[in-house]
Design an enzyme around this catalytic site. Structure first.
Site, mmCIF file in Angstrom:
data_model
loop_
_atom_site.group_PDB
_atom_site.id
_atom_site.type_symbol
_atom_site.label_atom_id
_atom_site.label_comp_id
_atom_site.label_asym_id
_atom_site.label_seq_id
_atom_site.Cartn_x
_atom_site.Cartn_y
_atom_site.Cartn_z
ATOM 1 N N ARG A 39 0.838 -1.195 0.000
ATOM 2 C CA ARG A 39 0.000 0.000 0.000
ATOM 3 C C ARG A 39 0.875 1.249 0.000
ATOM 4 O O ARG A 39 0.581 2.239 -0.665
ATOM 5 C CB ARG A 39 -0.944 0.032 1.205
ATOM 6 C CG ARG A 39 -1.674 1.367 1.345
ATOM 7 C CD ARG A 39 -2.767 1.369 2.408
ATOM 8 N NE ARG A 39 -2.411 0.671 3.610
ATOM 9 C CZ ARG A 39 -1.616 1.149 4.583
ATOM 10 N NH1 ARG A 39 -1.040 2.335 4.453
ATOM 11 N NH2 ARG A 39 -1.369 0.436 5.660
ATOM 12 N N TYR A 82 -16.750 16.478 -16.048
ATOM 13 C CA TYR A 82 -17.150 15.077 -16.075
ATOM 14 C C TYR A 82 -18.188 14.817 -14.985
ATOM 15 O O TYR A 82 -18.056 15.303 -13.856
ATOM 16 C CB TYR A 82 -15.909 14.210 -15.876
ATOM 17 C CG TYR A 82 -16.187 12.768 -15.515
ATOM 18 C CD1 TYR A 82 -17.023 11.980 -16.296
ATOM 19 C CD2 TYR A 82 -15.597 12.196 -14.387
ATOM 20 C CE1 TYR A 82 -17.275 10.670 -15.964
ATOM 21 C CE2 TYR A 82 -15.844 10.881 -14.046
ATOM 22 C CZ TYR A 82 -16.685 10.122 -14.835
ATOM 23 O OH TYR A 82 -16.935 8.822 -14.497
ATOM 24 N N ASP A 106 -7.446 18.670 -15.108
ATOM 25 C CA ASP A 106 -7.705 17.298 -15.550
ATOM 26 C C ASP A 106 -7.244 17.213 -17.006
ATOM 27 O O ASP A 106 -7.849 17.818 -17.891
ATOM 28 C CB ASP A 106 -9.196 16.983 -15.427
ATOM 29 C CG ASP A 106 -9.530 15.532 -15.746
ATOM 30 O OD1 ASP A 106 -8.777 14.906 -16.520
ATOM 31 O OD2 ASP A 106 -10.540 15.025 -15.234
ATOM 32 N N LYS A 152 -8.056 5.834 -19.479
ATOM 33 C CA LYS A 152 -8.361 6.339 -20.808
ATOM 34 C C LYS A 152 -7.138 6.256 -21.726
ATOM 35 O O LYS A 152 -6.642 5.179 -21.995
ATOM 36 C CB LYS A 152 -8.914 7.754 -20.682
ATOM 37 C CG LYS A 152 -10.002 7.926 -19.619
ATOM 38 C CD LYS A 152 -11.192 7.003 -19.794
ATOM 39 C CE LYS A 152 -12.397 7.369 -18.942
ATOM 40 N NZ LYS A 152 -12.203 7.359 -17.489
#
Length: 381
Positions: free
Chosen positions: A51, A104, A176, A201
């Protein structure tokens, strides 16, 4: 890896050091949760628990930082996980954020349904209008959030101009960069403080992984983000990190083809009698064309258009498409079509971010352009 190398070289080599044991040229997938320590507190290579850090994720994070020209990159389990970590790092209850009027839908939902319950306030502004951004700032504004090109209306924001506004207000500028990718646009070089990606993406590029990323320049901010990444734990797993790292190696050549095909698609749509308007920053008539040409290498692979005949006609176009797959997401090698109002942006219905009902969004892939044009022609009827 020197940051003096070209983008294409960095995409392939940054973070991708040969395995010291075998010489493997591809970083291994370190599918491991914990690491043997060389005595109490003696971490081998700085690794103790995956982690906190994992060698495969480290390779990706070094690559991300190099491509965006940042000091540090951080990889997350999804784009929204990255956004959530960023919000909780930058903000405390009572703080205010300016967000775009065409963000978005998932980002809007995060602000409106999650962060708002935590006491974070936000105002909506047309970020393509620097004056509107300035007017939306309050004494409590800690961040200005920008998508450029935006999702799904392909709006363009002048990053450098808004960066100046943010600095004057003592706020951080978040960009973004998912639609453009670092190959086409470098927000940090234009004055942004943090870059956000859904690596699902274009970075991954093959519709086979979900991931997110943050890249920052300021060392103090980067350390704070890394602290919250570990404390909150929504990190990219090693296999997901490996898939994104693999996808990035072909980012440059893929983006060239996405842009080439999207330009041809936009040209077809502008001439079609059943299309009312085309939203693509590569078109000279797009209101953000000049700014996009100034801050982007090319205009990308996303095209939206409004269908004559309204919502029913737009839905029918989506349903009739064959080569364009009806589906959410974007940025893969295959072409996708969707109805944002009913799909990716349904969460924005009834809000200032509600998208037009007659809007169709395309993620133009890297197939043969003539085949894509033929499919759109038959879908439009």
């Amino acid at each position: 890896m020197s940051d003096q190398h070209s983008f294409e070289t960095l995409a392939i080599h940054a973070g991708n050091t040969a395995d010291p044991l075998t010489g493997a040229v591809v970083p291994p997938i370190y599918q491991v949760s914990t690491y043997k320590q060389d005595g109490v507190g003696g971490l081998r290579g700085g690794y103790e628990y995956s982690r906190s850090a994992n060698p495969t994720r480290t390779a990706l994070e070094e690559n991300l930082a190099a491509l965006e020209g940042g000091r540090r990159g951080l990889a997350f389990a999804s784009g929204l996980a990255a956004e959530d970590c960023l919000l909780r790092t930058l903000l405390t209850p009572g703080d205010h954020v300016v967000i775009p009027n065409d963000a978005y839908g998932g980002t809007f939902r995060l602000f409106a349904k999650v962060a708002a319950r935590w006491g974070v306030e936000f105002s909506v502004a047309d970020t393509s209008d620097v004056g509107a951004v300035r007017a939306a700032i309050t004494p409590r504004t800690k961040a200005i959030w920008v998508e450029t090109p935006s999702n799904p209306l392909l709006g363009i924001t002048d990053i450098a101009a808004v960066a100046d506004v943010a600095r004057q207000a003592g706020a951080r500028l978040v960009v973004d960069n998912t639609f453009a990718s670092p190959y086409l646009q470098q927000p940090l070089a234009l004055g942004a403080d943090v870059v956000v990606h859904s690596t699902t993406k274009y970075m991954g590029g093959h519709s086979d992984v979900v991931g997110g990323a943050l890249i920052a320049n300021d060392p103090t901010l980067a350390e704070e983000l890394a602290y919250h990444q570990n404390a909150m734990g929504a990190v990219a797993g090693p296999f997901d990190a490996w898939l994104v790292l693999r996808g990035i190696k072909t980012l440059a050549v893929r983006m060239d083809r996405h842009d080439e095909n999207a330009t041809k698609v936009a040209d077809l749509l502008t001439r079609h009698p059943k299309v009312d308007s085309v939203l693509y920053p590569g078109l000279p008539e797009h209101p953000g064309h000049e700014i996009a040409a100034k801050q982007m290498k090319a205009f990308g692979g996303m095209v939206s258009f409004r269908v004559a005949g309204g919502e029913a006609a737009a839905v029918e176009v989506c349903n009739r498409a064959k080569l364009f797959t009806l589906g959410e997401s974007l940025g893969g090698v295959e072409s996708l079509i969707e109805h944002p109002g009913r799909m990716t942006h349904a969460s924005a219905a009834g809000s200032p971010l509600e998208v037009p009902a007659d809007l169709v969004r395309l993620s133009v892939g890297i197939e043969n352009a003539d085949d894509l044009l033929a499919d759109l022609t038959q879908a439009l009827g």
